[in-house]
Scaffold this active site. Structure first.
Site, mmCIF file in Angstrom:
data_model
loop_
_atom_site.group_PDB
_atom_site.id
_atom_site.type_symbol
_atom_site.label_atom_id
_atom_site.label_comp_id
_atom_site.label_asym_id
_atom_site.label_seq_id
_atom_site.Cartn_x
_atom_site.Cartn_y
_atom_site.Cartn_z
ATOM 1 N N SER A 190 0.859 -1.181 0.000
ATOM 2 C CA SER A 190 0.000 0.000 0.000
ATOM 3 C C SER A 190 0.892 1.225 0.000
ATOM 4 O O SER A 190 2.073 1.150 0.357
ATOM 5 C CB SER A 190 -0.953 0.000 1.208
ATOM 6 O OG SER A 190 -0.234 -0.083 2.421
ATOM 7 N N GLU A 228 1.132 5.639 0.680
ATOM 8 C CA GLU A 228 0.557 6.851 1.260
ATOM 9 C C GLU A 228 0.932 8.077 0.424
ATOM 10 O O GLU A 228 2.089 8.255 0.056
ATOM 11 C CB GLU A 228 1.066 7.043 2.688
ATOM 12 C CG GLU A 228 0.569 8.341 3.336
ATOM 13 C CD GLU A 228 1.191 8.596 4.699
ATOM 14 O OE1 GLU A 228 0.828 7.864 5.640
ATOM 15 O OE2 GLU A 228 2.040 9.504 4.819
ATOM 16 N N ASP A 274 -1.808 16.050 14.518
ATOM 17 C CA ASP A 274 -1.017 17.076 15.178
ATOM 18 C C ASP A 274 -1.866 18.310 15.451
ATOM 19 O O ASP A 274 -2.671 18.714 14.610
ATOM 20 C CB ASP A 274 0.180 17.477 14.308
ATOM 21 C CG ASP A 274 1.109 16.299 14.042
ATOM 22 O OD1 ASP A 274 1.309 15.503 14.979
ATOM 23 O OD2 ASP A 274 1.610 16.180 12.908
ATOM 24 N N PHE A 307 12.176 14.759 9.735
ATOM 25 C CA PHE A 307 11.027 13.886 9.972
ATOM 26 C C PHE A 307 11.221 13.082 11.259
ATOM 27 O O PHE A 307 10.310 12.956 12.083
ATOM 28 C CB PHE A 307 10.832 12.916 8.806
ATOM 29 C CG PHE A 307 10.314 13.530 7.541
ATOM 30 C CD1 PHE A 307 9.771 14.804 7.523
ATOM 31 C CD2 PHE A 307 10.365 12.827 6.344
ATOM 32 C CE1 PHE A 307 9.286 15.370 6.354
ATOM 33 C CE2 PHE A 307 9.882 13.375 5.166
ATOM 34 C CZ PHE A 307 9.348 14.656 5.178
ATOM 35 N N HIS A 364 3.780 -0.904 3.825
ATOM 36 C CA HIS A 364 3.115 0.371 3.552
ATOM 37 C C HIS A 364 4.183 1.429 3.316
ATOM 38 O O HIS A 364 4.975 1.734 4.217
ATOM 39 C CB HIS A 364 2.227 0.763 4.733
ATOM 40 C CG HIS A 364 1.456 2.027 4.518
ATOM 41 N ND1 HIS A 364 0.337 2.092 3.716
ATOM 42 C CD2 HIS A 364 1.647 3.284 5.011
ATOM 43 C CE1 HIS A 364 -0.139 3.332 3.723
ATOM 44 N NE2 HIS A 364 0.640 4.068 4.500
#
Length: 276
Positions: free
Chosen positions: A7, A9, A100, A207, A257
């Site tokens: 998958s 994102e 967030d 990140f 993912h």
């Protein structure tokens, strides 16, 4: 080697050019027959309309889309409207997150935690949606203790989560230990590893400082060694992430993912490597 399901994102593009580039990259990644494409939801719902537009376009192209729903700063009525829209459009999978808090935001809306959102989705829609939640092999940066973080995941499972996607990591042992700890805690849903390709060290360090993902010292030093040679850094990154994915597949992970950052070239190379 047997290949796990995949998958991908995406984040909702801000510009017309970004929309076109995402379409191109989505088409390239679609050849790997992904289980679904997920689409992120900005802090405090800041990308709500763009997330919805991207999700519906993916769905209308014939792929399964999984919108992120972030509950921070959202009211129950806003979430209810989103759920009803997604139901009418044939969406069957959601990624339910706390999200967030936007900078300077005081009110957190009607929800404080993702478990409350999962519970609300189940109360409103029954079993219509497959609900994904977040998991943290190296623990959430705000977690008081590792045990508290595991119990938080357990609460989300008990509230109705069907599976979890992890924060990215580069230490496979951290994932395997986490899986063992989940099993010992009574967490029995599939826990899918999140995979982050390496594009550049500055971005990755930024990140990781926010999400709590560890960059192992050996990896950080090797990446820094490449300096401005981005091409060599990315080639090295492809090898590192391909090896990580192969290790995970060897031990039978249910799926992989990929956090694409709306790109496809490096991810395609990784998938081709692990499929050999």
């Amino acid at each position: 080697m047997s290949t796990s399901t995949l998958s991908f994102e995406f984040f909702p593009p801000k510009t017309t050019d970004g929309i076109e580039k995402l379409r191109e990259n989505r088409e390239k990644l679609a050849k790997f027959n992904p289980e679904f494409f997920s689409v992120t939801f900005g802090a405090g719902g800041s990308t709500r309309d763009r997330t919805m537009d991207t999700v519906l376009e993916i769905q209308h192209e014939g792929y399964q889309a999984a919108p992120h729903i972030s509950c921070v700063s959202s009211s129950k009525e806003e979430i209810r409207e989103l759920l009803q829209l997604y139901q009418t459009q044939g969406i069957k999978r959601l990624v339910a997150l706390r999200g967030d808090v936007p900078s300077g935001e005081v009110s957190a809306g009607d929800f404080r935690y993702a478990v409350e959102l999962v519970d609300f989705i189940r109360a409103e829609t029954g079993d219509h949606f497959h609900i994904e939640v977040a998991a943290y092999p190296e623990f959430h940066p705000e977690a008081r203790t590792p045990a508290a973080d595991l119990l938080n995941l357990k609460r989300k499972v008990d509230a109705g989560a069907d599976s979890a996607i992890t924060q990215y990591f580069y230490n496979a042992d951290a994932y395997f230990r986490f899986i063992d700890q989940c099993a010992a805690t009574g967490i029995n849903i599939p826990i899918v590893p999140g995979i982050m390709p390496i594009y550049n060290i500055t971005q990755l360090a930024r990140f990781s400082s926010v999400c709590g993902a560890e960059i192992p010292r050996w990896l950080k030093m090797r990446l820094e060694e490449y300096g401005d040679d981005i091409e060599s850094l990315r080639a090295f990154g492809v090898d590192v992430v391909s090896e990580l994915c192969e290790t995970l597949q060897t031990w039978g992970v249910p799926s992989l993912h990929f956090y694409t950052l709306n790109r496809s070239t490096i991810i395609s190379k990784i998938i081709e490597n692990i499929g050999e």
